[in-house]
Write a protein that holds these residues in place. Structure first.
Motif, PDB file in Angstrom:
ATOM      1  N   VAL A 119     -15.684  35.531  14.320  1.00 66.16           N
ATOM      2  CA  VAL A 119     -16.739  36.371  14.902  1.00 66.16           C
ATOM      3  C   VAL A 119     -16.072  37.611  15.487  1.00 66.16           C
ATOM      4  O   VAL A 119     -15.138  37.480  16.288  1.00 66.16           O
ATOM      5  N   PRO A 120     -16.499  38.802  15.103  1.00 63.89           N
ATOM      6  CA  PRO A 120     -15.861  40.014  15.638  1.00 63.89           C
ATOM      7  C   PRO A 120     -15.914  40.050  17.162  1.00 63.89           C
ATOM      8  O   PRO A 120     -16.895  39.603  17.772  1.00 63.89           O
ATOM      9  N   PRO A 121     -14.868  40.565  17.809  1.00 64.50           N
ATOM     10  CA  PRO A 121     -14.826  40.597  19.286  1.00 64.50           C
ATOM     11  C   PRO A 121     -16.022  41.309  19.903  1.00 64.50           C
ATOM     12  O   PRO A 121     -16.536  40.869  20.941  1.00 64.50           O
ATOM     13  N   TYR A 122     -16.503  42.405  19.288  1.00 63.82           N
ATOM     14  CA  TYR A 122     -17.600  43.148  19.920  1.00 63.82           C
ATOM     15  C   TYR A 122     -18.871  42.318  19.967  1.00 63.82           C
ATOM     16  O   TYR A 122     -19.685  42.438  20.891  1.00 63.82           O
ATOM     17  N   LEU A 123     -19.062  41.418  18.978  1.00 65.20           N
ATOM     18  CA  LEU A 123     -20.236  40.558  18.998  1.00 65.20           C
ATOM     19  C   LEU A 123     -20.145  39.513  20.115  1.00 65.20           C
ATOM     20  O   LEU A 123     -21.142  39.215  20.777  1.00 65.20           O
ATOM     21  N   LEU A 124     -18.959  38.974  20.308  1.00 60.14           N
ATOM     22  CA  LEU A 124     -18.787  38.001  21.395  1.00 60.14           C
ATOM     23  C   LEU A 124     -19.005  38.658  22.753  1.00 60.14           C
ATOM     24  O   LEU A 124     -19.645  38.085  23.641  1.00 60.14           O
ATOM     25  N   ARG A 125     -18.471  39.883  22.916  1.00 62.75           N
ATOM     26  CA  ARG A 125     -18.673  40.584  24.191  1.00 62.75           C
ATOM     27  C   ARG A 125     -20.146  40.895  24.410  1.00 62.75           C
ATOM     28  O   ARG A 125     -20.669  40.799  25.528  1.00 62.75           O
ATOM     29  N   LEU A 126     -20.840  41.278  23.335  1.00 60.29           N
ATOM     30  CA  LEU A 126     -22.273  41.556  23.425  1.00 60.29           C
ATOM     31  C   LEU A 126     -23.028  40.308  23.855  1.00 60.29           C
ATOM     32  O   LEU A 126     -23.906  40.361  24.735  1.00 60.29           O
ATOM     33  N   GLN A 134     -28.908  37.028  31.597  1.00 57.70           N
ATOM     34  CA  GLN A 134     -29.905  35.959  31.646  1.00 57.70           C
ATOM     35  C   GLN A 134     -29.575  34.891  32.681  1.00 57.70           C
ATOM     36  O   GLN A 134     -30.279  33.885  32.775  1.00 57.70           O
ATOM     37  N   GLY A 135     -28.515  35.095  33.450  1.00 58.60           N
ATOM     38  CA  GLY A 135     -28.227  34.185  34.559  1.00 58.60           C
ATOM     39  C   GLY A 135     -27.182  33.130  34.282  1.00 58.60           C
ATOM     40  O   GLY A 135     -27.169  32.091  34.963  1.00 58.60           O
ATOM     41  N   ALA A 136     -26.302  33.357  33.315  1.00 60.53           N
ATOM     42  CA  ALA A 136     -25.244  32.383  33.042  1.00 60.53           C
ATOM     43  C   ALA A 136     -24.312  32.272  34.248  1.00 60.53           C
ATOM     44  O   ALA A 136     -23.890  33.276  34.813  1.00 60.53           O
ATOM     45  N   GLU A 137     -23.987  31.037  34.634  1.00 58.21           N
ATOM     46  CA  GLU A 137     -23.069  30.832  35.750  1.00 58.21           C
ATOM     47  C   GLU A 137     -21.637  30.625  35.264  1.00 58.21           C
ATOM     48  O   GLU A 137     -20.693  31.074  35.910  1.00 58.21           O
ATOM     49  N   HIS A 138     -21.497  29.899  34.160  1.00 61.45           N
ATOM     50  CA  HIS A 138     -20.173  29.654  33.594  1.00 61.45           C
ATOM     51  C   HIS A 138     -20.301  29.641  32.070  1.00 61.45           C
ATOM     52  O   HIS A 138     -21.301  29.148  31.530  1.00 61.45           O
ATOM     53  N   ILE A 139     -19.278  30.168  31.389  1.00 61.11           N
ATOM     54  CA  ILE A 139     -19.310  30.263  29.919  1.00 61.11           C
ATOM     55  C   ILE A 139     -17.958  29.798  29.371  1.00 61.11           C
ATOM     56  O   ILE A 139     -16.902  30.108  29.935  1.00 61.11           O
ATOM     57  N   ALA A 140     -18.019  29.052  28.274  1.00 64.58           N
ATOM     58  CA  ALA A 140     -16.802  28.681  27.544  1.00 64.58           C
ATOM     59  C   ALA A 140     -17.065  28.884  26.060  1.00 64.58           C
ATOM     60  O   ALA A 140     -18.107  28.478  25.543  1.00 64.58           O
ATOM     61  N   ILE A 141     -16.138  29.544  25.380  1.00 58.93           N
ATOM     62  CA  ILE A 141     -16.229  29.738  23.931  1.00 58.93           C
ATOM     63  C   ILE A 141     -15.167  28.867  23.291  1.00 58.93           C
ATOM     64  O   ILE A 141     -13.970  29.076  23.523  1.00 58.93           O
ATOM     65  N   GLY A 142     -15.608  27.886  22.512  1.00 60.21           N
ATOM     66  CA  GLY A 142     -14.665  26.901  21.998  1.00 60.21           C
ATOM     67  C   GLY A 142     -14.069  26.155  23.181  1.00 60.21           C
ATOM     68  O   GLY A 142     -14.785  25.639  24.031  1.00 60.21           O
ATOM     69  N   ASN A 143     -12.741  26.141  23.257  1.00 57.00           N
ATOM     70  CA  ASN A 143     -12.072  25.491  24.384  1.00 57.00           C
ATOM     71  C   ASN A 143     -11.588  26.502  25.417  1.00 57.00           C
ATOM     72  O   ASN A 143     -10.794  26.157  26.295  1.00 57.00           O
ATOM     73  N   GLU A 144     -12.036  27.739  25.292  1.00 57.65           N
ATOM     74  CA  GLU A 144     -11.561  28.792  26.193  1.00 57.65           C
ATOM     75  C   GLU A 144     -12.620  29.134  27.232  1.00 57.65           C
ATOM     76  O   GLU A 144     -13.734  29.535  26.885  1.00 57.65           O
ATOM     77  N   THR A 167     -11.502  29.151  17.457  1.00 63.11           N
ATOM     78  CA  THR A 167     -11.685  28.023  16.547  1.00 63.11           C
ATOM     79  C   THR A 167     -12.553  28.442  15.365  1.00 63.11           C
ATOM     80  O   THR A 167     -13.301  29.412  15.425  1.00 63.11           O
ATOM     81  N   SER A 168     -12.451  27.676  14.268  1.00 61.15           N
ATOM     82  CA  SER A 168     -13.200  28.017  13.059  1.00 61.15           C
ATOM     83  C   SER A 168     -14.678  27.656  13.219  1.00 61.15           C
ATOM     84  O   SER A 168     -15.082  27.037  14.201  1.00 61.15           O
ATOM     85  N   PHE A 169     -15.461  28.023  12.209  1.00 60.36           N
ATOM     86  CA  PHE A 169     -16.901  27.747  12.251  1.00 60.36           C
ATOM     87  C   PHE A 169     -17.179  26.270  12.044  1.00 60.36           C
ATOM     88  O   PHE A 169     -16.453  25.591  11.310  1.00 60.36           O
ATOM     89  N   PRO A 170     -18.254  25.747  12.628  1.00 59.94           N
ATOM     90  CA  PRO A 170     -19.143  26.430  13.569  1.00 59.94           C
ATOM     91  C   PRO A 170     -18.482  26.613  14.932  1.00 59.94           C
ATOM     92  O   PRO A 170     -17.785  25.722  15.405  1.00 59.94           O
ATOM     93  N   LEU A 171     -18.742  27.765  15.527  1.00 58.23           N
ATOM     94  CA  LEU A 171     -18.179  28.078  16.838  1.00 58.23           C
ATOM     95  C   LEU A 171     -19.170  27.650  17.919  1.00 58.23           C
ATOM     96  O   LEU A 171     -20.337  28.039  17.884  1.00 58.23           O
ATOM     97  N   GLU A 172     -18.697  26.869  18.864  1.00 54.60           N
ATOM     98  CA  GLU A 172     -19.584  26.348  19.911  1.00 54.60           C
ATOM     99  C   GLU A 172     -19.369  27.117  21.206  1.00 54.60           C
ATOM    100  O   GLU A 172     -18.236  27.278  21.660  1.00 54.60           O
ATOM    101  N   ILE A 173     -20.465  27.571  21.791  1.00 55.00           N
ATOM    102  CA  ILE A 173     -20.427  28.294  23.070  1.00 55.00           C
ATOM    103  C   ILE A 173     -21.253  27.506  24.071  1.00 55.00           C
ATOM    104  O   ILE A 173     -22.435  27.249  23.847  1.00 55.00           O
TER     105      ILE A 173
END
Length: 232
Positions: A119-126, A134-144, A167-173
């Motif tokens: 997934v391109p970095p700009y899409l993840l940042r977006l 939307q009120g996210a308190e904590h976020i993890a992308i894959g194991n990060e 991590t490869s697809f599917p990417l879990e957030i």
């Protein structure tokens, strides 16, 4: 005759000064904002996120000040503040209700490009900016775990988060939120999903009652702070 010479000199100087100013203006045209709509939208969301964080920080500091004024046991208050800061900084594992977003590739019959590996970095940042709004308190992308110093960048055609390959697809957030249902509907109807489709990517969301996010397991880089000694 002398008066005419002086007048002619003054007029010539004024004309020369005006030409110099005009020439300088021509050489230094005002800079235009060349960002596209996606960049402007991302910048706007980042500013809204920053404003929300500042408002929350003001409320939190006011509450701490009130507790220090009212409570005689200052050490207990400061210990609670320390643990709260650790949690907010992402240094502890957190559990709660929230949503799980699954990002996957999405090809149509006319697709003729190569394999999509990341997934391109700009899409993840977006997406992160939109989740924070939307009120996210904590976020993890894959194991990060995503913290304030998290770097999302591209190297050799792949995306790195906190210096590790994504991590490869599917990417879990995973996202922890006080109102997972509202966040689920907001993110599924967001414009981010449309922008993901431009890169042949799609995501789905599911609200869950319990999920656990890993702690940030890297070293924080503190550049502008110094410890204050007790006797200083």
């Amino acid at each position: 005759m002398r008066i005419r010479m002086v007048s002619f000199s003054c007029v010539t100087m004024i004309i020369g000064f005006m030409i110099a100013v005009q020439f300088q203006s021509f050489n230094d045209p005002p800079q235009r904002d060349t960002r596209n709509m996606a960049d402007l939208r991302q910048a706007l969301m980042a500013e809204k996120e920053r404003q929300q964080e500042l408002n929350e920080e003001i409320d939190r500091q006011s509450d701490i000040l009130y507790q220090l004024d009212e409570n005689e046991d200052v050490e207990e208050v400061m210990e609670d503040v320390f643990h709260d800061l650790q949690m907010k900084a992402g240094l502890t594992e957190v559990t709660g209700e929230g949503i799980i977003i699954e990002v996957n590739v999405s090809f149509d019959e006319n697709y003729s490009g190569g394999a999509i590996r990341t997934v391109p970095p700009y899409l993840l940042r977006l997406l992160i900016n939109e989740l924070n709004i939307q009120g996210a308190e904590h976020i993890a992308i894959g194991n990060e775990r995503i913290v304030s110093t998290t770097a999302i960048r591209e190297a050799n055609g792949r995306t790195l988060i906190n210096g590790n390959w994504m991590t490869s697809f599917p990417l879990e957030i995973k996202v922890i939120s006080d109102d997972p249902e509202s966040m689920h509907h907001a993110i599924m109807s967001s414009q981010s999903r449309e922008i993901f489709s431009y890169e042949n990517l799609d995501f789905s969301s599911e609200a869950v009652d319990l999920l656990t996010l890993p702690a940030y397991n890297h070293t924080y880089r503190v550049r502008y702070m110094e410890p204050v000694l007790e006797d200083s």
